[in-house]
Design a protein around this motif. Sequence first.
Motif, PDB file in Angstrom:
ATOM      1  N   HIS A   1      -4.096   4.729   2.677  1.00  0.00           N
ATOM      2  CA  HIS A   1      -3.769   3.315   2.891  1.00  0.00           C
ATOM      3  C   HIS A   1      -4.854   2.403   2.315  1.00  0.00           C
ATOM      4  CE1 HIS A   1      -0.993   4.379   6.511  1.00  0.00           C
ATOM      5  NE2 HIS A   1      -0.300   4.281   5.394  1.00  0.00           N
TER       6      HIS A   1
ATOM      7  N   ASN B   1      -5.735   7.480   6.559  1.00  0.00           N
ATOM      8  CA  ASN B   1      -6.342   6.157   6.446  1.00  0.00           C
ATOM      9  C   ASN B   1      -6.896   5.908   5.048  1.00  0.00           C
ATOM     10  OD1 ASN B   1      -5.774   5.595   9.151  1.00  0.00           O
ATOM     11  ND2 ASN B   1      -7.722   6.441   9.861  1.00  0.00           N
TER      12      ASN B   1
ATOM     13  N   GLU C   1      -4.305   0.236  -1.193  1.00  0.00           N
ATOM     14  CA  GLU C   1      -4.280  -1.228  -1.038  1.00  0.00           C
ATOM     15  C   GLU C   1      -5.297  -1.870  -1.963  1.00  0.00           C
ATOM     16  OE1 GLU C   1      -3.701  -4.270   2.694  1.00  0.00           O
ATOM     17  OE2 GLU C   1      -4.954  -2.507   3.001  1.00  0.00           O
TER      18      GLU C   1
ATOM     19  N   LYS D   1       0.861  -1.187   0.000  1.00  0.00           N
ATOM     20  CA  LYS D   1       0.000   0.000   0.000  1.00  0.00           C
ATOM     21  C   LYS D   1       0.894   1.233   0.000  1.00  0.00           C
ATOM     22  CE  LYS D   1      -0.678  -0.482   4.998  1.00  0.00           C
ATOM     23  NZ  LYS D   1      -1.668  -0.720   6.056  1.00  0.00           N
TER      24      LYS D   1
ATOM     25  N   ASP E   1       3.581   6.490   8.069  1.00  0.00           N
ATOM     26  CA  ASP E   1       4.602   5.491   7.747  1.00  0.00           C
ATOM     27  C   ASP E   1       6.019   5.966   8.028  1.00  0.00           C
ATOM     28  OD1 ASP E   1       2.978   3.234   6.571  1.00  0.00           O
ATOM     29  OD2 ASP E   1       2.273   4.910   5.358  1.00  0.00           O
TER      30      ASP E   1
END
Length: 419
Positions: A411, A408, A415, A74, A125
């Motif tokens: 991600h 969020n 993904e 991701k 990250d």
Amino acid sequence: MMATIQKTTTTTAMPRDWKSSTASRYGKSRRRVLCVRAGASSPLKSKTDASALKNRYPQNDSMIKAAKGEKVSKTPIWLFRQAGRHLPEYNQYKKDTGKNFLQLLEDPEDVCEVTMQPVRRYKLDAAILFSDILVIAEAMNVDVEMPGGKGIVVPRPLQTPEDLETKVPKTIDVEERLAHVLKSVRRINEQIEAENLQIPLIGFSAAPWTLMYYMVGGSSRKNTDSGMNWLKNHPEASRELLGRLTTVVIDYLDLQIQNGAHMVQVFEAMCEHIEEKEFYEFALPEMEKIAKELKKRHPDVPLLGFARDAPYAISDLQRVGYDCITLDTVMDRKYARNTLAGAAGGEANMSSVQGNFDPNLLVDGSFEEIENEAKKMLEDFGPQKYIANLGAGLGGKEDCAKVDYFVNAIHRLSEEMIN
């Protein structure tokens, strides 16, 4: 005399009028005794024992992989100015300590705490060192102050080439003069490991032109033509100053890496105030020296480059060795990706990209607008060879709930696209 670097040309037209749209502190200025080190351009050996460093191999290495062009599950994300005034815990911490921004930067414990705050709150990250672009200027005997409401200023900027010779050292002992920053790097990694966050730490420095801009102009808001006046009226002195700064930037980033930074970014933040011709003659050659020397010393450490307000230079940053090219909010995404791929002979050889979400949406945008723009950004850039970020730093008015939603969403959406 430094040779002029010619601009790389592409067949793609610039999509927008980008110009019109247009990554040691003290409460009061203070001087220290200067320690000059001979041979500053030689590779340094830090006094730190590398085997004692914490968080050396973080489990979540998606930032490192994306910057190096490797596949990820991701898209990773971090945010410019992710630590700081948009966070209620930061404002409370300043109130509790009674310290201003510059005073916080003096103490590695304060730096560590403020760096950790956003990575505790959001699923980012990477952490990025809480610091400022002018620490090098201050380490080189240039006073830096923060008067209320005026931002960070250099109250006594260099006026003439004679000032350069009498006030600015030819080089410094970076490990001594910026020891508190290097200790902060180590302390942050200790805390990342202690809290089991398993993420890398980004180090950074201002690039030489940005440092020179402040050192001769004094402010981002006033005397904005002082830097260009120096380049035109004192070209040899300008090259001398830029050269001294480049030596220190290289050593500073080298030592950040030796003390535990997993990747580093070079911020050329003041390209709005340099003409394109002078950028290629004065600024880019120094960024190239930095990239080549750091790659010689640390070939496996990702190097991120950001020339804000200089969209014409992205393929040149790629050419001189930056692994990941940061884009601001005015840069057209598909144009940027196509330009980099074309200059590199295909997407397989191009640098990764980073950016360029508009932070204003995190203030005034709805959750639906944030979702839609995050999805469009991922579609425009593609989820691989890409680090999601903002195109400008968080300004302090952002809604934490919206920031969290954005992180969020990147991600989740990336993904889904990858899988």
